[in-house]
Design an enzyme around this catalytic site. Structure first.
Site, mmCIF file in Angstrom:
data_model
loop_
_atom_site.group_PDB
_atom_site.id
_atom_site.type_symbol
_atom_site.label_atom_id
_atom_site.label_comp_id
_atom_site.label_asym_id
_atom_site.label_seq_id
_atom_site.Cartn_x
_atom_site.Cartn_y
_atom_site.Cartn_z
ATOM 1 N N CYS A 27 39.462 40.260 40.246
ATOM 2 C CA CYS A 27 38.885 39.192 39.444
ATOM 3 C C CYS A 27 39.533 37.888 39.836
ATOM 4 C CB CYS A 27 39.025 39.468 37.961
ATOM 5 S SG CYS A 27 40.633 39.141 37.334
ATOM 6 N N ARG A 81 44.878 42.320 40.016
ATOM 7 C CA ARG A 81 44.815 43.050 38.750
ATOM 8 C C ARG A 81 44.416 44.520 38.891
ATOM 9 N NH1 ARG A 81 42.212 39.276 34.145
ATOM 10 N NH2 ARG A 81 43.600 40.422 32.819
ATOM 11 N N ASP A 100 48.133 33.315 29.074
ATOM 12 C CA ASP A 100 46.826 32.849 28.601
ATOM 13 C C ASP A 100 46.885 31.456 27.971
ATOM 14 O OD1 ASP A 100 45.583 35.116 29.483
ATOM 15 O OD2 ASP A 100 45.311 36.027 27.519
HETATM 16 C C1 UD1 Z 1 45.998 41.436 28.945
HETATM 17 C C2 UD1 Z 1 45.086 40.418 28.302
HETATM 18 C C3 UD1 Z 1 45.047 39.161 29.149
HETATM 19 C C4 UD1 Z 1 46.463 38.659 29.408
HETATM 20 C C5 UD1 Z 1 47.346 39.750 29.981
HETATM 21 C C6 UD1 Z 1 48.804 39.349 30.134
HETATM 22 C C7 UD1 Z 1 43.394 41.733 27.160
HETATM 23 C C8 UD1 Z 1 41.976 42.182 27.108
HETATM 24 N N1 UD1 Z 1 43.753 40.978 28.214
HETATM 25 O O1 UD1 Z 1 45.413 41.761 30.198
HETATM 26 O O2 UD1 Z 1 44.277 38.192 28.461
HETATM 27 O O3 UD1 Z 1 46.391 37.590 30.352
HETATM 28 O O4 UD1 Z 1 47.301 40.897 29.114
HETATM 29 O O5 UD1 Z 1 49.353 38.985 28.902
HETATM 30 O O6 UD1 Z 1 44.187 42.012 26.270
HETATM 31 N N2 UD1 Z 1 49.117 45.353 36.487
HETATM 32 C C9 UD1 Z 1 49.221 46.247 37.526
HETATM 33 N N3 UD1 Z 1 48.758 47.525 37.356
HETATM 34 C C10 UD1 Z 1 48.185 47.945 36.197
HETATM 35 C C11 UD1 Z 1 48.076 47.020 35.131
HETATM 36 C C12 UD1 Z 1 48.556 45.734 35.305
HETATM 37 O O7 UD1 Z 1 49.723 45.913 38.599
HETATM 38 O O8 UD1 Z 1 47.773 49.106 36.099
HETATM 39 C C13 UD1 Z 1 49.666 43.976 36.639
HETATM 40 C C14 UD1 Z 1 48.608 42.893 36.564
HETATM 41 O O9 UD1 Z 1 47.980 42.660 37.793
HETATM 42 C C15 UD1 Z 1 49.434 41.721 36.072
HETATM 43 C C16 UD1 Z 1 50.465 42.389 35.144
HETATM 44 O O10 UD1 Z 1 50.503 43.732 35.526
HETATM 45 O O11 UD1 Z 1 50.110 41.114 37.134
HETATM 46 C C17 UD1 Z 1 50.154 42.282 33.665
HETATM 47 O O12 UD1 Z 1 48.869 42.766 33.411
HETATM 48 P P1 UD1 Z 1 48.438 43.389 32.016
HETATM 49 O O13 UD1 Z 1 49.457 43.084 30.980
HETATM 50 O O14 UD1 Z 1 48.034 44.814 32.219
HETATM 51 O O15 UD1 Z 1 47.145 42.539 31.695
HETATM 52 P P2 UD1 Z 1 45.839 43.055 31.001
HETATM 53 O O16 UD1 Z 1 46.130 44.139 30.038
HETATM 54 O O17 UD1 Z 1 44.810 43.264 32.067
#
Ligand code: UD1
Length: 428
Positions: free
Chosen positions: A118, A123, A313
């Site tokens: 995205c 992500r 955010d």
């Molecule tokens: C949630 C929020 C989003 C916010 C983010 C960080 C929702 C719907 N969205 O997104 O608005 O910006 O938290 O506070 O609640 N990552 C990995 N592998 C994974 C999962 C995450 O590498 O399996 C990385 C992501 O690329 C990012 C970091 O971990 O760099 C944090 O992501 P994450 O906290 O999971 O974000 P979301 O849950 O997608």
């Protein structure tokens, strides 16, 4: 596609009601998959993302009734009739991956399209998948889909409790595994878990359904699996990102605005930053009051971090404010690698910003000028609206469908405080 036109320079005065949290609501909606009884949410915001997840849940077999007038959503999965989350819906919203844990927990099977990349970075969803694997799921990644099952050899097809350490904090993965663990056999321990208020809200809702959860809001969460969960009625918490965005509005324009239905504990790091910028923040019986009268904005440096640190955010919005600060500030983005797409757009309005890796250096200018700009993602869009509120002349923000994913009635709320802002429907 709609556009939003803002004529800047008007101080904001009045009260803005804060809506229910989108980011809390999405995982809560996915939790409806965990029970065959009626599951109701109140204080639900009327937003495009809620509609998208409703469509996905309907495609899996839910009866969904959304009473937008009363901010209420009733979901009922008598059974999961079609456990396949199709690409056409998942590609619109990454949070769709949150249906996988609950589907596996309830029926031992689920297929979900892999969300694509995205705009704000790669992500991946690897942590969600690793956690579910550790709980006994077998995953087959084929044709862009994750086909997940719990083999009969694992507790007769039921996920098992495990101790799982997240290598880094992920909000979504914590939510997915917490939901999966509620119906697993045995106890799950999630270490280095996310501590966001949305996690606490989800745990509260799951507990109301009969789940056994301890430690939500700390870095270690323990979930003792139960055999079944019941329906519930749950009130969604206030949207701390909408709240924070609107706290920055009177900070950038000057004025006196109270944010109703809001709680300071949701925005501690932002309140500290605004205080350091010389904006007055106070907790009142009517809500959070933000005042800036005439004085200059002081430069403040921030680093985005997991909660309770400064939220990614709210990074773009703080940058908009800092473009008008009296001096140089730095904004370091540590959560997402490509979250500075608002920078060239702010530059079109006269902002001075240099990017070096994940660090933006913002040199405050005396004024911004209105310009046509383009929204590139949800939070970038509101930062352009905020900049437009403070700029001289007219700013027209295009691609506001991004904004509509996360902000309910934004023009109406800002107009009620004296902003000159209008939606131009169906423009080009
Ligand atoms: C949630 C929020 C989003 C916010 C983010 C960080 C929702 C719907 N969205 O997104 O608005 O910006 O938290 O506070 O609640 N990552 C990995 N592998 C994974 C999962 C995450 O590498 O399996 C990385 C992501 O690329 C990012 C970091 O971990 O760099 C944090 O992501 P994450 O906290 O999971 O974000 P979301 O849950 O997608």
């Amino acid at each position: 596609m709609d556009k939003i036109a803002v004529t800047g320079g008007k101080p904001l005065n009045g009260t803005i009601p804060v809506s229910g949290s989108k980011n809390a609501c999405l995982p809560l909606m996915a939790a409806s998959l965990l029970t065959d009884q009626v599951f109701s949410l109140t204080n639900v915001p009327d937003l495009a993302d809620i509609g998208t997840l409703s469509a996905l849940l309907r495609s899996l077999g839910a009866t969904v009734t959304h009473d937008a007038q009363n901010s209420r959503l009733d979901l009922h999965f008598a059974r999961i009739s079609s456990p396949l989350a199709h690409y056409d819906i998942v590609r619109k919203m990454r949070a769709s991956i949150l249906v996988l844990g609950p589907m596996l927990a309830r029926d031992g099977a689920g297929t979900v399209s892999l969300p694509g990349g995205c705009a704000i970075g790669a992500r991946p969803v690897d942590l969600h998948l690793k956690g579910l694997q550790a709980m006994g799921a077998t995953l087959d990644l084929r044709d862009g889909y994750v086909h997940a099952t719990v083999p009969r050899s694992v507790n007769g097809g039921r996920l098992r409790g495990v101790s799982f350490r997240f290598p880094f904090v992920s909000v979504g993965a914590t939510e997915n595994l917490m939901m999966a663990a509620t119906l697993a056999k045995g106890t799950t321990r999630l270490v280095n878990a996310a501590q966001e208020p949305e996690i606490v809200d989800l745990a509260r809702c799951l507990s109301g359904m009969g789940a056994h959860i301890e430690g939500a809001g700390t870095s270690t969460i323990e979930i003792e699996g139960v055999d079944a969960l019941s329906g519930t009625e749950h009130k969604v918490i206030a949207d701390r990102i909408e709240l924070g965005s609107f706290m920055i509005a009177p900070a950038i324009t000057g004025g006196d605005v109270t944010l109703a239905n809001a709680d300071m504990s949701l925005v501690g790091a932002l309140a500290e930053a605004l205080d350091a910028a010389d904006v007055s923040i106070s907790d009142t019986p009517d809500g959070i009051r933000v005042v800036r009268k005439n004085g200059t904005i002081k430069p403040v440096s921030i680093i985005t971090e997991p909660f309770p640190g400064y939220a990614t955010d709210l990074q773009a919005q703080m940058m908009a404010l800092m473009t008008l600060a009296d001096g140089i500030s730095t904004i370091e983005e540590r959560i997402f690698e490509n979250r500075f797409m608002h920078v060239p757009e702010l530059a079109r309005m006269g902002a001075k910003i240099d990017i070096n890796g994940g660090v933006a250096t913002v040199t405050g200018v005396d004024s911004l000028r209105g310009a046509p700009v383009m929204a590139t993602d949800l939070r970038a869009s509101i930062s352009l609206v905020l900049a437009g509120l403070a700029a001289e002349g007219e700013t027209v923000v295009s691609r506001v469908y991004h904004l509509d994913r996360g902000y309910e009635r934004v023009e109406e709320k800002l107009r009620a405080c004296g902003a000159q802002i209008e939606r131009i429907q169906g423009a080009d």
